[in-house]
Design a protein around this motif. Structure first.
Motif, PDB file in Angstrom:
ATOM      1  N   SER A 155       0.841  -1.186   0.000  1.00 33.98           N
ATOM      2  CA  SER A 155       0.000   0.000   0.000  1.00 33.98           C
ATOM      3  C   SER A 155       0.886   1.248   0.000  1.00 33.98           C
ATOM      4  CB  SER A 155      -0.913  -0.001   1.228  1.00 33.98           C
ATOM      5  OG  SER A 155      -0.141   0.074   2.410  1.00 33.98           O
ATOM      6  N   PRO A 156       0.423   2.347  -0.529  1.00 34.87           N
ATOM      7  CA  PRO A 156      -0.819   2.496  -1.272  1.00 34.87           C
ATOM      8  C   PRO A 156      -0.647   1.974  -2.698  1.00 34.87           C
ATOM      9  CG  PRO A 156       0.337   4.579  -1.237  1.00 34.87           C
ATOM     10  CD  PRO A 156       1.155   3.601  -0.411  1.00 34.87           C
ATOM     11  N   ASN A 157      -1.727   1.778  -3.359  1.00 36.19           N
ATOM     12  CA  ASN A 157      -1.741   1.368  -4.762  1.00 36.19           C
ATOM     13  C   ASN A 157      -2.859   2.155  -5.442  1.00 36.19           C
ATOM     14  OD1 ASN A 157      -1.271   0.066  -7.139  1.00 36.19           O
ATOM     15  ND2 ASN A 157      -2.315  -1.817  -6.577  1.00 36.19           N
ATOM     16  N   PRO A 158      -2.551   3.137  -6.264  1.00 27.86           N
ATOM     17  CA  PRO A 158      -1.251   3.511  -6.833  1.00 27.86           C
ATOM     18  C   PRO A 158      -0.337   4.179  -5.814  1.00 27.86           C
ATOM     19  CG  PRO A 158      -3.033   4.845  -7.785  1.00 27.86           C
ATOM     20  CD  PRO A 158      -3.652   3.899  -6.826  1.00 27.86           C
ATOM     21  N   PHE A 159       0.986   4.110  -6.095  1.00 27.16           N
ATOM     22  CA  PHE A 159       1.989   4.703  -5.219  1.00 27.16           C
ATOM     23  C   PHE A 159       2.786   5.736  -6.009  1.00 27.16           C
ATOM     24  CE2 PHE A 159       4.304   1.382  -7.357  1.00 27.16           C
ATOM     25  CZ  PHE A 159       5.603   1.845  -7.454  1.00 27.16           C
ATOM     26  N   ASN A 160       3.510   6.574  -5.290  1.00 29.39           N
ATOM     27  CA  ASN A 160       4.363   7.560  -5.959  1.00 29.39           C
ATOM     28  C   ASN A 160       5.817   7.095  -5.939  1.00 29.39           C
ATOM     29  OD1 ASN A 160       2.506   9.488  -6.916  1.00 29.39           O
ATOM     30  ND2 ASN A 160       2.205  10.205  -4.843  1.00 29.39           N
ATOM     31  N   MET A 168       5.503  -3.972 -16.632  1.00 30.20           N
ATOM     32  CA  MET A 168       4.488  -4.650 -17.457  1.00 30.20           C
ATOM     33  C   MET A 168       4.706  -4.344 -18.938  1.00 30.20           C
ATOM     34  SD  MET A 168       1.941  -6.455 -15.950  1.00 30.20           S
ATOM     35  CE  MET A 168       0.489  -6.185 -16.930  1.00 30.20           C
ATOM     36  N   SER A 169       5.179  -3.144 -19.258  1.00 30.69           N
ATOM     37  CA  SER A 169       5.324  -2.771 -20.664  1.00 30.69           C
ATOM     38  C   SER A 169       6.486  -3.476 -21.353  1.00 30.69           C
ATOM     39  CB  SER A 169       5.465  -1.254 -20.808  1.00 30.69           C
ATOM     40  OG  SER A 169       6.624  -0.811 -20.146  1.00 30.69           O
ATOM     41  N   GLY A 196       3.431   3.987 -14.533  1.00 30.68           N
ATOM     42  CA  GLY A 196       3.029   2.823 -15.298  1.00 30.68           C
ATOM     43  C   GLY A 196       2.590   1.699 -14.388  1.00 30.68           C
ATOM     44  N   VAL A 197       2.412   0.520 -14.983  1.00 29.32           N
ATOM     45  CA  VAL A 197       1.962  -0.651 -14.247  1.00 29.32           C
ATOM     46  C   VAL A 197       3.142  -1.604 -14.090  1.00 29.32           C
ATOM     47  CG1 VAL A 197       0.318  -2.570 -14.199  1.00 29.32           C
ATOM     48  CG2 VAL A 197      -0.349  -0.372 -15.204  1.00 29.32           C
ATOM     49  N   TYR A 198       3.281  -2.150 -12.891  1.00 29.71           N
ATOM     50  CA  TYR A 198       4.378  -3.051 -12.558  1.00 29.71           C
ATOM     51  C   TYR A 198       3.838  -4.309 -11.891  1.00 29.71           C
ATOM     52  CZ  TYR A 198       7.313   0.948 -13.507  1.00 29.71           C
ATOM     53  OH  TYR A 198       7.929   1.999 -14.129  1.00 29.71           O
ATOM     54  N   ASN A 224       2.384 -12.893  -7.185  1.00 25.72           N
ATOM     55  CA  ASN A 224       2.516 -11.659  -7.950  1.00 25.72           C
ATOM     56  C   ASN A 224       1.396 -10.691  -7.585  1.00 25.72           C
ATOM     57  OD1 ASN A 224       4.718 -12.623  -9.445  1.00 25.72           O
ATOM     58  ND2 ASN A 224       3.371 -13.597 -10.923  1.00 25.72           N
ATOM     59  N   ILE A 225       1.754  -9.405  -7.475  1.00 25.15           N
ATOM     60  CA  ILE A 225       0.774  -8.345  -7.256  1.00 25.15           C
ATOM     61  C   ILE A 225       1.012  -7.286  -8.338  1.00 25.15           C
ATOM     62  CG2 ILE A 225       0.026  -6.464  -5.756  1.00 25.15           C
ATOM     63  CD1 ILE A 225       0.701  -8.097  -3.363  1.00 25.15           C
ATOM     64  N   ARG A 226      -0.064  -6.839  -8.953  1.00 22.65           N
ATOM     65  CA  ARG A 226       0.010  -5.769  -9.941  1.00 22.65           C
ATOM     66  C   ARG A 226      -0.165  -4.433  -9.219  1.00 22.65           C
ATOM     67  NH1 ARG A 226      -3.610  -6.890 -15.002  1.00 22.65           N
ATOM     68  NH2 ARG A 226      -3.873  -8.591 -13.578  1.00 22.65           N
ATOM     69  N   VAL A 227       0.776  -3.506  -9.416  1.00 19.77           N
ATOM     70  CA  VAL A 227       0.703  -2.197  -8.780  1.00 19.77           C
ATOM     71  C   VAL A 227       0.891  -1.101  -9.826  1.00 19.77           C
ATOM     72  CG1 VAL A 227       1.472  -2.990  -6.508  1.00 19.77           C
ATOM     73  CG2 VAL A 227       3.146  -2.203  -8.166  1.00 19.77           C
ATOM     74  N   VAL A 228       0.403   0.081  -9.488  1.00 21.82           N
ATOM     75  CA  VAL A 228       0.463   1.218 -10.394  1.00 21.82           C
ATOM     76  C   VAL A 228       1.367   2.279  -9.789  1.00 21.82           C
ATOM     77  CG1 VAL A 228      -0.881   3.045 -11.492  1.00 21.82           C
ATOM     78  CG2 VAL A 228      -1.846   0.746 -11.263  1.00 21.82           C
ATOM     79  N   ARG A 229       2.284   2.810 -10.578  1.00 21.09           N
ATOM     80  CA  ARG A 229       3.145   3.914 -10.165  1.00 21.09           C
ATOM     81  C   ARG A 229       2.591   5.183 -10.794  1.00 21.09           C
ATOM     82  NH1 ARG A 229       5.936   8.256  -9.516  1.00 21.09           N
ATOM     83  NH2 ARG A 229       8.134   8.199  -9.120  1.00 21.09           N
ATOM     84  N   GLY A 230       2.225   6.161  -9.971  1.00 20.37           N
ATOM     85  CA  GLY A 230       1.731   7.439 -10.465  1.00 20.37           C
ATOM     86  C   GLY A 230       0.301   7.670 -10.035  1.00 20.37           C
ATOM     87  N   GLU A 231      -0.167   8.868 -10.291  1.00 20.37           N
ATOM     88  CA  GLU A 231      -1.531   9.240  -9.940  1.00 20.37           C
ATOM     89  C   GLU A 231      -2.399   9.128 -11.181  1.00 20.37           C
ATOM     90  OE1 GLU A 231      -1.807  12.886  -7.826  1.00 20.37           O
ATOM     91  OE2 GLU A 231       0.036  12.478  -6.732  1.00 20.37           O
ATOM     92  N   PHE A 232      -3.466   8.373 -11.061  1.00 26.73           N
ATOM     93  CA  PHE A 232      -4.378   8.194 -12.182  1.00 26.73           C
ATOM     94  C   PHE A 232      -5.762   8.659 -11.775  1.00 26.73           C
ATOM     95  CE2 PHE A 232      -0.893   5.462 -13.170  1.00 26.73           C
ATOM     96  CZ  PHE A 232      -0.818   5.498 -14.545  1.00 26.73           C
TER      97      PHE A 232
END
Length: 106
Positions: free
Chosen positions: A24-29, A51-52, A77-79, A93-101
């Protein structure tokens, strides 16, 4: 057009009814917190994978419960965070997002 919504999602893995791993948090900075409750006192390892591109970005070894991971160099992005133990009993595996969406809808 409706108003923008902000979501705070926490990624949780349930290994057994009594065991969990949470990022946590997800998304994170630039920092993500690792909390877990396991029946054994084993430390965990975490790989961050883009992921990319599918490339391994960072590896953290012997993470302890409550530890914060610093990831300032990751681009938005997504990691995939691969969480595993040295003995191989945990490998998730956990999918997490970097950044504010911002999610908008109609």
């Amino acid at each position: 057009m409706s108003a923008s919504y902000y979501y705070l999602a926490t990624s949780i893995i349930n290994i057994s009814p009594e065991e969990t791993i949470r990022l946590s948090p997800n998304p994170f900075n630039s920092q993500i917190n690792v909390n877990f409750k396991l029946n054994s006192n084993t430390p965990l390892n975490i790989d961050s994978i883009s992921m990319s591109s599918g490339k391994l970005i960072t590896t953290f070894k012997r993470i302890l419960n409550g530890q914060a991971l610093e990831l300032p160099a990751l681009v938005n992005g997504v990691y995939i965070f691969r969480i595993y133990s040295d003995n191989g009993k945990i490998d998730k595996n956990i999918r997490v997002v970097r950044g504010e969406f911002i999610v908008t809808g109609k």
